[in-house]
Design a protein around this motif. Structure first.
Motif, PDB file in Angstrom:
ATOM      1  N   GLU A   1       0.806  -1.225   0.000  1.00  0.00           N
ATOM      2  CA  GLU A   1       0.000   0.000   0.000  1.00  0.00           C
ATOM      3  C   GLU A   1       0.841   1.278   0.000  1.00  0.00           C
ATOM      4  OE1 GLU A   1      -2.501  -0.484   3.418  1.00  0.00           O
ATOM      5  OE2 GLU A   1      -3.899  -1.774   2.361  1.00  0.00           O
ATOM      6  N   LEU A   2       2.136   1.152  -0.217  1.00  0.00           N
ATOM      7  CA  LEU A   2       2.996   2.327  -0.251  1.00  0.00           C
ATOM      8  C   LEU A   2       2.888   2.999  -1.619  1.00  0.00           C
ATOM      9  CD1 LEU A   2       5.003   3.623   1.782  1.00  0.00           C
ATOM     10  CD2 LEU A   2       6.821   2.543   0.471  1.00  0.00           C
ATOM     11  N   GLU A   3       2.831   4.315  -1.608  1.00  0.00           N
ATOM     12  CA  GLU A   3       2.777   5.056  -2.857  1.00  0.00           C
ATOM     13  C   GLU A   3       4.088   4.896  -3.623  1.00  0.00           C
ATOM     14  OE1 GLU A   3       1.782   9.125  -2.206  1.00  0.00           O
ATOM     15  OE2 GLU A   3       0.273   8.654  -0.678  1.00  0.00           O
ATOM     16  N   ALA A   4       4.086   5.300  -4.873  1.00  0.00           N
ATOM     17  CA  ALA A   4       5.315   5.297  -5.662  1.00  0.00           C
ATOM     18  C   ALA A   4       6.359   6.175  -4.977  1.00  0.00           C
ATOM     19  CB  ALA A   4       5.033   5.811  -7.062  1.00  0.00           C
ATOM     20  N   ILE A   5       7.626   5.904  -5.279  1.00  0.00           N
ATOM     21  CA  ILE A   5       8.704   6.681  -4.671  1.00  0.00           C
ATOM     22  C   ILE A   5       8.523   8.162  -4.990  1.00  0.00           C
ATOM     23  CG2 ILE A   5      11.188   7.088  -4.650  1.00  0.00           C
ATOM     24  CD1 ILE A   5      11.569   4.136  -5.308  1.00  0.00           C
ATOM     25  N   LYS A   6       8.453   8.972  -3.933  1.00  0.00           N
ATOM     26  CA  LYS A   6       8.234  10.407  -4.107  1.00  0.00           C
ATOM     27  C   LYS A   6       9.538  11.120  -4.478  1.00  0.00           C
ATOM     28  CE  LYS A   6       4.305  10.685  -0.935  1.00  0.00           C
ATOM     29  NZ  LYS A   6       3.751  11.327   0.275  1.00  0.00           N
ATOM     30  N   GLN A   7       9.398  12.222  -5.203  1.00  0.00           N
ATOM     31  CA  GLN A   7      10.548  13.001  -5.640  1.00  0.00           C
ATOM     32  C   GLN A   7      10.568  14.368  -4.965  1.00  0.00           C
ATOM     33  OE1 GLN A   7      12.849  11.552  -7.653  1.00  0.00           O
ATOM     34  NE2 GLN A   7      11.534   9.713  -7.580  1.00  0.00           N
ATOM     35  N   ASN A   8      11.739  14.863  -4.677  1.00  0.00           N
ATOM     36  CA  ASN A   8      11.915  16.158  -4.042  1.00  0.00           C
ATOM     37  C   ASN A   8      11.728  17.274  -5.061  1.00  0.00           C
ATOM     38  OD1 ASN A   8      12.721  18.371  -2.525  1.00  0.00           O
ATOM     39  ND2 ASN A   8      14.902  17.889  -2.683  1.00  0.00           N
ATOM     40  N   ASP A   9      10.788  18.173  -4.810  1.00  0.00           N
ATOM     41  CA  ASP A   9      10.586  19.323  -5.704  1.00  0.00           C
ATOM     42  C   ASP A   9      10.667  20.638  -4.924  1.00  0.00           C
ATOM     43  OD1 ASP A   9       8.276  19.211  -4.237  1.00  0.00           O
ATOM     44  OD2 ASP A   9       6.902  18.989  -5.933  1.00  0.00           O
ATOM     45  N   SER A  10      11.423  20.601  -3.811  1.00  0.00           N
ATOM     46  CA  SER A  10      11.490  21.759  -2.925  1.00  0.00           C
ATOM     47  C   SER A  10      12.438  22.844  -3.423  1.00  0.00           C
ATOM     48  CB  SER A  10      11.933  21.322  -1.530  1.00  0.00           C
ATOM     49  OG  SER A  10      13.283  20.883  -1.537  1.00  0.00           O
ATOM     50  N   GLY A  11      13.328  22.500  -4.360  1.00  0.00           N
ATOM     51  CA  GLY A  11      14.328  23.464  -4.805  1.00  0.00           C
ATOM     52  C   GLY A  11      15.617  23.383  -4.016  1.00  0.00           C
ATOM     53  N   LYS A  12      15.613  22.654  -2.903  1.00  0.00           N
ATOM     54  CA  LYS A  12      16.821  22.411  -2.122  1.00  0.00           C
ATOM     55  C   LYS A  12      17.143  20.924  -2.157  1.00  0.00           C
ATOM     56  CE  LYS A  12      16.381  26.156   1.286  1.00  0.00           C
ATOM     57  NZ  LYS A  12      16.374  26.478   2.749  1.00  0.00           N
ATOM     58  N   LEU A  13      18.425  20.611  -2.207  1.00  0.00           N
ATOM     59  CA  LEU A  13      18.842  19.215  -2.174  1.00  0.00           C
ATOM     60  C   LEU A  13      18.780  18.739  -0.716  1.00  0.00           C
ATOM     61  CD1 LEU A  13      19.888  17.430  -4.534  1.00  0.00           C
ATOM     62  CD2 LEU A  13      22.123  17.597  -3.483  1.00  0.00           C
ATOM     63  N   ARG A  14      18.060  17.654  -0.484  1.00  0.00           N
ATOM     64  CA  ARG A  14      17.823  17.174   0.880  1.00  0.00           C
ATOM     65  C   ARG A  14      18.796  16.033   1.206  1.00  0.00           C
ATOM     66  NH1 ARG A  14      13.013  18.645   3.263  1.00  0.00           N
ATOM     67  NH2 ARG A  14      12.568  16.586   4.163  1.00  0.00           N
ATOM     68  N   ILE A  15      19.639  16.282   2.203  1.00  0.00           N
ATOM     69  CA  ILE A  15      20.644  15.304   2.634  1.00  0.00           C
ATOM     70  C   ILE A  15      20.196  14.754   3.982  1.00  0.00           C
ATOM     71  CG2 ILE A  15      23.060  14.930   3.226  1.00  0.00           C
ATOM     72  CD1 ILE A  15      23.768  17.291   1.426  1.00  0.00           C
ATOM     73  N   GLY A  16      19.957  13.442   4.022  1.00  0.00           N
ATOM     74  CA  GLY A  16      19.367  12.853   5.213  1.00  0.00           C
ATOM     75  C   GLY A  16      20.289  11.930   5.981  1.00  0.00           C
ATOM     76  N   ILE A  17      20.105  11.910   7.292  1.00  0.00           N
ATOM     77  CA  ILE A  17      20.761  10.957   8.186  1.00  0.00           C
ATOM     78  C   ILE A  17      19.658  10.256   8.957  1.00  0.00           C
ATOM     79  CG2 ILE A  17      22.345  10.643  10.119  1.00  0.00           C
ATOM     80  CD1 ILE A  17      23.728  13.246   9.249  1.00  0.00           C
TER      81      ILE A  17
END
Length: 389
Positions: free
Chosen positions: A199-215
């Motif tokens: 039931e998980l949606e398709a992989i979402k994409q970042n459209d915020s304009g900033k590159l998101r670096i996660g830990i």
């Protein structure tokens, strides 16, 4: 998570025995595995709930989870009420227990009086004897806890572990403290499964304009992130508002109320129930993930590579410490990146920031590597069924 949510609901609801345990059948000619009371957290999910679901897809084994607890960080298994129905004990060939810090001798004796043929398994995915001083459980896990845990393991028929290095560490301890023990050590890797992505949606994409670096981590692993603080500082100084740092699983505060990353403008995302964990990872739309891991026994002789698998399942390119466990699954610059020094962390993260096509290529390669080699398949399920024979 649909099946897991349904299972949790049924086991914690007011249902009859037959409704709670539809796989219960006394004489079906199969191997019966009883998993005892996992929690809804990463350990419970990967070490008991998923194996149970996957074993029930085979024609040779049947598995039941006795009940599922809502996880509390402040509790250990010993703190929960874990009753076992006599019918389940009589049904089981194997009883799988988590790490237990109180003496299980009486419990084992009582179970054997009901079913003399029972085999006992203890499962571990953490090197409890190697907690670093910075870890919140360091003071909670006393020498007495350590001695009792080793004694409990020594009484088992099988010890399963999430990494081979973890098993080797405990093999040495058992040999030293309990040389007459006949416990057999079996590697049971943490793997991902389609059951987690229902039931998980398709992989979402970042459209915020900033590159998101996660830990992705928790308070217990903040010191790993501190080891790459200089690299994070250099990246932030160079790219300023073009990048955004996200820490998922920790609020950024030390036990002394210090905030070691106060000047980095981290977005701190609190942890969620594991039932919502994959959905949250998807919602965070991380472009690059960092998995720092210091070279201490707690990490190198205990941790599994599951965090890499979780992120790679969303095609997120990962830069990880060039140490066990991550170098066991990452082919450097092919299915991820490995870094040791500040210079390597900085240059490799910068290469992903600068090259969107490479980010995409590396993420897709990681996704293929994970599902092809580290998910539940006929080959990997056999590893599980070979433990319970």
């Amino acid at each position: 998570m649909r099946n897991v949510k349904e299972l949790y609901h049924v086991l914690n609801g007011k249902y009859e025995f037959e409704e709670k345990y539809p796989f219960y059948q006394e004489d079906d000619g199969k191997v019966h595995v009883l998993y005892v009371a996992p929690c809804i957290n990463g350990t419970g999910f990967y070490r008991m709930i998923l194996p149970m679901l996957e074993l029930n897809k085979t024609g040779t084994h049947v598995a039941i989870v006795s009940t599922i607890h809502k996880w509390s960080f402040s509790k250990q298994f010993d703190d929960y009420d874990n009753p076992l129905d006599k019918r389940l004990i009589e049904w089981a060939d194997y009883v799988v227990l988590p790490a237990i810090f109180s003496d299980v001798s009486y419990v084992l004796k009582s179970l054997l009086e009901i079913n003399p043929d029972l085999q006992f398994v203890m499962d571990m995915d953490c090197n409890y004897h190697a907690y670093p001083k910075e870890h919140p459980n360091y003071k909670k896990f006393t020498k007495q806890h350590g001695a009792i845990l080793l004694s409990n393991i020594a009484q088992m028929d099988i010890l399963t572990g999430a990494s081979e290095s973890l098993l080797q560490a405990y093999d040495s301890r058992i040999e030293k403290k309990h040389p007459t023990s006949n416990v057999v050590l079996e590697y049971q890797p943490n793997l991902i499964s389609n059951f987690g992505f229902q039931e998980l949606e398709a992989i979402k994409q970042n459209d915020s304009g900033k590159l998101r670096i996660g830990i992705v981590g928790n308070y217990g692993s903040y010191y790993d992130t501190l080891s790459m603080k200089e690299a994070l500082f250099q990246i932030k100084e160079k790219y300023k508002d073009k990048v955004q740092f996200i820490f998922f699983g920790w609020n950024g505060k030390h036990s002394k109320n210090e905030e070691p990353f106060k000047d980095f403008d981290f977005v701190f995302e609190k942890s969620v129930s594991f039932l919502d964990y994959y959905s949250k990872l998807n919602d965070l739309v991380i472009d690059i993930a960092l998995l720092p891991s210091t070279s201490i026994d707690f990490n190198t002789k205990g941790k599994s590579f599951i965090k890499y698998l979780e992120l790679s399942a969303f095609a997120i390119p990962v830069v990880a410490s060039n140490a066990t466990p991550y170098r066991e699954v990452i082919d450097d610059e092919d299915t991820g990146m490995l870094a040791s020094t500040t210079e390597e962390w900085t240059s490799k993260v910068e290469s992903l920031i600068e090259d969107a096509e490479y980010r995409h290529t590396l993420g897709k390669a990681a996704l293929k590597n994970t599902w092809r080699n580290y998910s539940y398949t006929a080959r990997s399920i056999k590893i599980l069924t070979d433990i319970f024979i």
